[in-house]
Scaffold this active site. Structure first.
Site, short mmCIF file in Angstrom:
data_model
loop_
_atom_site.label_atom_id
_atom_site.label_comp_id
_atom_site.label_asym_id
_atom_site.label_seq_id
_atom_site.Cartn_x
_atom_site.Cartn_y
_atom_site.Cartn_z
N GLU A 128 0.83 -1.20 0.00
CA GLU A 128 0.00 0.00 0.00
C GLU A 128 0.86 1.25 0.00
OE1 GLU A 128 -3.14 -0.75 -0.21
OE2 GLU A 128 -4.37 0.89 0.44
N GLN A 182 -9.57 -1.77 6.53
CA GLN A 182 -10.87 -1.60 5.89
C GLN A 182 -10.73 -1.85 4.40
OE1 GLN A 182 -13.28 -1.38 8.03
NE2 GLN A 182 -14.90 -1.67 6.54
N LEU A 183 -11.46 -2.83 3.93
CA LEU A 183 -11.39 -3.23 2.53
C LEU A 183 -11.65 -2.03 1.62
CD1 LEU A 183 -11.13 -5.71 0.61
CD2 LEU A 183 -13.65 -5.78 0.63
N HIS A 184 -10.73 -1.78 0.69
CA HIS A 184 -10.91 -0.64 -0.21
C HIS A 184 -10.46 -1.02 -1.63
CE1 HIS A 184 -6.96 -0.27 1.74
NE2 HIS A 184 -6.52 0.27 0.62
N LEU A 185 -11.19 -0.51 -2.58
CA LEU A 185 -10.96 -0.75 -4.00
C LEU A 185 -10.29 0.47 -4.62
CD1 LEU A 185 -11.66 -2.52 -6.60
CD2 LEU A 185 -13.70 -1.06 -6.79
#
Length: 721
Positions: free
Chosen positions: A457, A615-618
């Site tokens: 990330e 937190q799942l993020h696209l």
């Protein structure tokens, strides 16, 4: 000159014939030439011979003629050679370049053109150098040689030149040559950026303690060399085992630890060194990609000298364990050594003070360490260790990059303290061994927890300043709007030893992952978007949308799931398909909005296999990658390697198999730089950026599929057009 830095493999029907090469190392003393040779020879399957003038005469300094003779013999035997000399001028290189004609081989130059200040610092601090170039005289010699350096050119007869101006460049060159098999060849040309300014950096006077130096230094000239310093110019610096700065390569998890035999317990120094080396040998293969560094503040340290020699006898990997001279509280700022974990030779009460390492570490860390330690334990038993995550407010964290302190307690011979052993040295040695074992086991736990997270990330990161509640602020403590910030530091994870592991290329992974306080920001926004209206650009029942504050392309935003417990892809199962499809649809909608503004854009939607933000993020990101924030290989590869999972593929895998594949291996972060259109290889980010602006080939088909789940979406646009 732009060429593809790509190893050329022989054809399948082509005979595997050895094709030896000559690699001439070019660099000042302290630039790391010997370390370069050692690392290449350790990992390469190609037979290499290191030709070092400092040791060629039966372990003593020899002549250039001897180097040429050994080189010729090695080449006739089909072995490639690494010329470990300074080779800083054209004349010094000429005879070795002539080997090209006499042996029909390619001759390469690898230029370690590192900052003069770093080379001088390394040369001055080291001990036991093969050519005896160390201490105060080293600064003057390095200074003199750099004033006269002539960087190599292809017209000298060289086939290939690689310029390395920082540790990352050096590591990439090591990887390139280490990956060569006996029959592989490398393309010719110039790689890296050549500096035109040959001036020596100022500020080396502090290293000239043993020589007479002028009282004034011109602001634009190199420091004149004292006339009473005379040394063979062919003697050059190698990187002795007391390394400086090698751990900055690749962000490797590193534990710096002192000798933890206390002043009260006067070990036989020989026995103490044996215990250290034996325990290191036991644990060196249990710490993953981590490294262990024994640190002492004294250049004349007996314990360092003994440990170094014993480790060499046992053939312990010098890239996994080495010794270092320096202040354990200032390793990064004072010596260029980045250690994210340091060990403290603590007292049994785990209190500040008392002198020595304990007092120094508590003083450097500030009150944060004492507070954090009290939350963990009130005392410590001899032979045991305890890990304390260091708050980001601690100066050791912000200035030195230390994320954890491991307190460890050795044996006690003081009758005024608990657990006194009196004169029982047999038990004392047993306790000391237990102490090192406990210390290394605690570090291994940290490595397992942080194994992947420090590399990923990185696309969202450039600053390290943030509030304790996780919201993003700039350096003036002003809140950013419509965006979220993630730090670029490799070691900003607050962990308590929990297992955080996903398996590369395998389905799913561990559902539990430790998230540092700063990594909670996305989670807090997703759970309470009404409190963060300035940070989001769209709030829906299932998702929130916000811009990436450090976008890696012209358009780059995040679609964040609002479901509790859905931290990352490892948490996803078939029951989450509706929310993943919603995230995909919202991403496509925003991509189409951007396309209305600029029809030349191409979009891709996907997830990072191992994110550093909870937190799942696209990611919805345009494929131009035109951004000043895209700075390094990890930035590029986090979006252009299997580490980045396309939204369509993730949804399909979950539908069919119940779990997505997580390609979270570190190797994806260090892959060579390749164009996302034509897949050509490039030596660095500037070259790659220049290429992608003119590349006209169509995108691969797999980048054009993200909108197929939408029944009413055309095949050619939406997610990638």
């Amino acid at each position: 000159m732009e060429v593809d830095d790509e190893i050329i493999k022989p054809k399948e029907n082509e005979e595997d014939i050895r094709k030896p090469i000559v690699v001439i190392l070019v660099g000042a003393p302290g630039s790391g030439k010997s370390t370069f040779c050692d690392h290449v020879m350790q990992v390469s399957t190609r037979p290499w011979v290191r030709v070092c003038q400092d040791t060629i005469g039966n372990g003593k300094a020899g002549t250039k003629a001897q180097c040429l003779a050994i080189s010729s013999i090695s080449l006739k035997d089909g072995k490639s050679i690494l010329i470990d000399r300074c080779n800083l001028d054209k004349e010094q290189r000429a005879d070795f370049i002539r080997l090209k004609e006499s042996h029909q081989v390619d001759v390469h130059a690898v230029v370690l053109d590192l900052p003069a200040k770093l080379c001088i610092s390394r040369s001055v601090k080291r001990t036991g150098h093969e050519g005896n170039l160390q201490g105060g005289k080293a600064a003057a010699v390095v200074n003199r040689m750099l004033q006269k350096k002539e960087l190599p050119k292809l017209n000298e007869g060289l086939t290939r030149i690689t310029f390395c101006q920082n540790e990352n460049d050096v590591q990439e060159a090591i990887n390139t040559y280490g990956a060569l098999s006996s029959s592989d060849v490398l393309p010719s040309g110039i790689f890296g950026e050549k500096k035109t300014d040959t001036k020596v950096q100022l500020g080396i006077m502090k290293f000239l303690k043993r020589v007479d130096a002028p009282s004034k230094v011109s602001s634009d000239k190199a420091i004149p060399e004292p006339s009473n310093v005379a040394i063979n110019e062919n003697h050059h610096a190698n990187e002795c085992q007391e390394k400086s700065g090698t751990c900055t390569l690749g962000g490797v998890p590193t534990l710096a630890f002192p000798s933890i035999s206390t002043a009260d317990f006067q070990f036989n120094i020989e026995k103490a060194s044996e215990i250290i080396v034996e325990t290191v040998e036991e644990f060196v293969n249990k710490i993953g990609n981590g490294r262990l560094v024994l640190v002492d503040i004294s250049h004349g340290s007996k314990i360092l000298s003994l440990v170094k020699s014993k480790a060499a006898i046992k053939n312990i990997d010098p890239t996994k364990f080495f010794t270092f001279v320096g202040d354990i509280t200032k390793l990064h700022s004072g010596g260029g050594l980045h250690c994210n974990v340091i060990a403290n030779a603590a007292n049994w009460r785990l209190k500040p003070g008392g002198g020595g390492v304990n007092a120094a570490i508590y003083d450097a860390a500030g009150p944060d360490l004492d507070i954090a330690t009290k939350k963990r334990a009130g005392s410590l038993t001899p032979g045991k260790a305890i890990t304390v995550p260091l708050p980001s407010t601690s100066p050791l964290f912000s200035e030195q990059g230390v994320t954890h302190v491991i307190h460890v307690l050795g044996p006690n011979m003081n009758p005024k303290r608990p657990n006194c052993l009196k004169d029982d040295y047999n038990i004392g040695c047993k306790v000391l061994r237990e102490a090192y074992s406990s210390l290394f086991e605690n570090f291994a736990s940290i490595v397992r927890t942080q194994k992947k997270s420090s590399y990923y990330e990185l696309s969202n990161c450039d600053q390290k300043v943030r509030r304790e509640d996780g919201a993003c602020v700039n350096e003036k403590n002003k809140k950013f709007k419509g965006s979220i910030e993630v730090s670029e530091s490799n070691n900003l994870y607050s962990v308590d030893g929990k297992q955080n592991a996903t398996s590369s290329g395998k389905k799913g992974g561990s559902l539990n992952k430790d998230w540092g306080s700063w990594a909670q920001a996305l989670h807090k926004i997703a759970m309470h978007p009404e409190k963060h209206k300035n940070d989001v650009i769209e709030i829906l029942d299932d998702v929130v949308v916000l811009n990436d504050i450090y976008p890696k392309a012209q358009k780059h935003l995040l679609v964040v799931a609002r479901a509790e417990g859905l931290d990352w892809l490892a948490n996803v199962s078939q029951e989450h398909l509706p929310i993943l499809k919603t995230m995909h649809d919202v991403g496509v909608k925003w991509a189409r909005t951007f396309l209305k503004e600029n029809q030349s854009l191409v979009f891709r939607l996907g997830y990072h296999s191992a994110p550093s933000m909870r937190q799942l993020h696209l990611h919805v990101i345009s494929q131009d990658f035109d951004s000043k924030h895209l700075k390094n290989k990890k930035h590029w590869n986090s979006f252009n390697s299997p580490f980045f999972r396309d939204s369509v593929n993730v949804i399909q895998e979950i539908s069919e198999e119940g779990k997505p594949t997580l390609n979270d291996d570190e190797k994806f972060m260090s892959m060579e730089l390749r164009c996302n259109r034509c897949r050509s290889a490039h030596p660095n980010i500037p070259r790659l950026k220049s290429h992608i602006t003119i590349c006209k080939l169509p995108f691969p088909a797999n980048l054009l599929q993200n909108d197929r789940l939408l029944q009413n979406a055309p095949d050619k646009d939406a997610n990638a057009c």
